[in-house]
Design a protein around this motif. Sequence first.
Motif, PDB file in Angstrom:
ATOM      1  N   UNK A  17       0.977  -1.148   0.021  1.00 45.03           N
ATOM      2  CA  UNK A  17       0.050  -0.069   0.019  1.00 45.03           C
ATOM      3  C   UNK A  17       0.853   1.287   0.048  1.00 45.03           C
ATOM      4  N   UNK A  18       2.025   1.279   0.741  1.00 44.01           N
ATOM      5  CA  UNK A  18       2.862   2.452   0.929  1.00 44.01           C
ATOM      6  C   UNK A  18       3.388   3.143  -0.531  1.00 44.01           C
ATOM      7  N   UNK A  19       3.788   1.848  -1.418  1.00 49.86           N
ATOM      8  CA  UNK A  19       4.272   2.093  -2.713  1.00 49.86           C
ATOM      9  C   UNK A  19       3.113   2.823  -3.612  1.00 49.86           C
ATOM     10  N   UNK A  20       1.893   2.522  -3.274  1.00 49.11           N
ATOM     11  CA  UNK A  20       1.014   3.067  -4.124  1.00 49.11           C
ATOM     12  C   UNK A  20       0.459   4.389  -3.906  1.00 49.11           C
ATOM     13  N   UNK A  21       0.962   4.892  -2.483  1.00 46.82           N
ATOM     14  CA  UNK A  21       0.265   6.167  -2.189  1.00 46.82           C
ATOM     15  C   UNK A  21       0.987   7.361  -3.067  1.00 46.82           C
TER      16      UNK A  21
END
Length: 107
Positions: A17-21
């Motif tokens: 999720x962190x990479x998508x933010x």
Amino acid sequence: MAYIVSDQCINCKYTDCVEACPVDCFHEGPNMVIINPEECIDCNLCVSECPINAIYSEEDLPENQQHMKEINAKYADIWPLIDQKKDPMPDAEKWETITNKIDNLEE
């Protein structure tokens, strides 16, 4: 409206999720990540990236996860920002299907 990380993340801490933010609104604690509700732009990109479905829009947050609104807001001011994917917790797979894990939260 912001997105909220539920207690399903506890002891898993997948960071896909962190990479998508696009705005870097995730913060990392000892055994989970949370979303800073003040920084979240409601883009929904993180939701589909979470392999255990631990992220909800504030309006869709289940009743038994309402306490996580406060947890996400509180720790956004305490825990450091995370903006890159990391390995999950060593025994994440064991915890994936366990529910109501709030008692396992490490501050």
